[in-house]
Write a protein that holds these residues in place. Structure first.
Motif, mmCIF file in Angstrom:
data_model
loop_
_atom_site.group_PDB
_atom_site.id
_atom_site.type_symbol
_atom_site.label_atom_id
_atom_site.label_comp_id
_atom_site.label_asym_id
_atom_site.label_seq_id
_atom_site.Cartn_x
_atom_site.Cartn_y
_atom_site.Cartn_z
ATOM 1 N N VAL A 4 0.866 -1.185 0.000
ATOM 2 C CA VAL A 4 0.000 0.000 0.000
ATOM 3 C C VAL A 4 0.900 1.231 0.000
ATOM 4 O O VAL A 4 1.836 1.333 0.778
ATOM 5 C CB VAL A 4 -0.914 -0.002 1.240
ATOM 6 N N ALA A 5 0.602 2.158 -0.902
ATOM 7 C CA ALA A 5 1.401 3.385 -0.982
ATOM 8 C C ALA A 5 1.184 4.239 0.261
ATOM 9 O O ALA A 5 0.072 4.356 0.763
ATOM 10 C CB ALA A 5 1.019 4.167 -2.227
ATOM 11 N N ASP A 6 2.253 4.818 0.758
ATOM 12 C CA ASP A 6 2.179 5.704 1.924
ATOM 13 C C ASP A 6 1.762 7.092 1.437
ATOM 14 O O ASP A 6 2.508 7.743 0.710
ATOM 15 C CB ASP A 6 3.542 5.755 2.616
ATOM 16 N N PRO A 7 0.560 7.565 1.837
ATOM 17 C CA PRO A 7 0.106 8.882 1.363
ATOM 18 C C PRO A 7 1.015 10.022 1.836
ATOM 19 O O PRO A 7 1.078 11.066 1.207
ATOM 20 C CB PRO A 7 -1.297 9.026 1.945
ATOM 21 N N HIS A 9 4.180 10.036 1.761
ATOM 22 C CA HIS A 9 5.364 10.098 0.909
ATOM 23 C C HIS A 9 5.287 11.235 -0.114
ATOM 24 O O HIS A 9 6.305 11.822 -0.472
ATOM 25 C CB HIS A 9 5.572 8.757 0.196
ATOM 26 N N ASP A 10 4.082 11.558 -0.568
ATOM 27 C CA ASP A 10 3.922 12.596 -1.588
ATOM 28 C C ASP A 10 3.921 14.014 -1.018
ATOM 29 O O ASP A 10 3.962 14.981 -1.768
ATOM 30 C CB ASP A 10 2.619 12.375 -2.367
ATOM 31 N N LEU A 11 3.879 14.140 0.294
ATOM 32 C CA LEU A 11 3.866 15.464 0.915
ATOM 33 C C LEU A 11 5.276 16.045 0.975
ATOM 34 O O LEU A 11 6.251 15.307 1.063
ATOM 35 C CB LEU A 11 3.309 15.379 2.337
ATOM 36 N N PRO A 12 5.405 17.376 0.975
ATOM 37 C CA PRO A 12 6.722 18.004 1.153
ATOM 38 C C PRO A 12 7.319 17.579 2.502
ATOM 39 O O PRO A 12 6.593 17.372 3.478
ATOM 40 C CB PRO A 12 6.429 19.499 1.137
ATOM 41 N N GLU A 13 8.621 17.476 2.559
ATOM 42 C CA GLU A 13 9.296 16.985 3.757
ATOM 43 C C GLU A 13 8.926 17.773 5.013
ATOM 44 O O GLU A 13 8.797 17.212 6.103
ATOM 45 C CB GLU A 13 10.813 17.010 3.548
ATOM 46 N N ALA A 14 8.735 19.070 4.880
ATOM 47 C CA ALA A 14 8.465 19.914 6.042
ATOM 48 C C ALA A 14 7.120 19.607 6.706
ATOM 49 O O ALA A 14 6.940 19.904 7.886
ATOM 50 C CB ALA A 14 8.522 21.384 5.660
#
Length: 145
Positions: A4-7, A9-14
């Motif tokens: 399952v993809a981690d949602p 992961h697509d967010l900015p690191e901050a």
């Protein structure tokens, strides 16, 4: 694949793992005055919830190369919180500066520099007097309370 993809992961690191459930950087309000009323969430919730909140707790002080710096405790903000507050303060200051430049340009269009300077000095003195007369209501410098 069955993964399952981690949602996150697509967010900015901050902002990735900044908020997990009800916690911010893995911390929640608690009744522990020794921790300034901020405890790690995974110490006060179920095991299933703790797994998600632990990701925020791990990320909180993940500041390579200073991962093992002293004073990394639940009630101290992590790098993401500092970055967020820095962006908010920076945005406020840039907006104030932008407004000041616009106001100064408008003044320059209709007044000579000497008149503008005199006006600004009067405003500064008025602000100084107001500041000096302001009563806070509590002696914040008295550490004993």
């Amino acid at each position: 694949s069955n993964t399952v993809a981690d949602p996150m992961h697509d967010l900015p690191e901050a902002i990735r793992y900044y908020r997990c459930g009800q916690s911010i950087e893995g911390g929640i309000r608690c009744d522990d005055s020794m921790r300034n009323f901020v405890c790690y969430a995974d110490e006060h919730i179920s095991e299933d919830e703790a797994l998600d909140n632990n990701l925020c707790r791990i990320q909180k002080f993940d500041t390579n190369p200073c991962i093992d710096a002293r004073f990394q405790v639940s009630w101290h903000p992590g790098w993401q919180d500092h970055k967020l507050k820095g962006h908010l303060l920076g945005n406020f200051l840039i907006t104030a500066l932008d407004d000041a430049v616009i106001e100064l340009e408008q003044l320059r269009a209709s007044h000579d520099p000497g008149t503008i300077l005199k006006h600004l000095l009067q405003e500064e003195e008025k602000d100084r007097r107001t500041f000096k007369r302001t009563f806070v209501g509590k002696d914040y410098w008295n550490i004993k309370g």
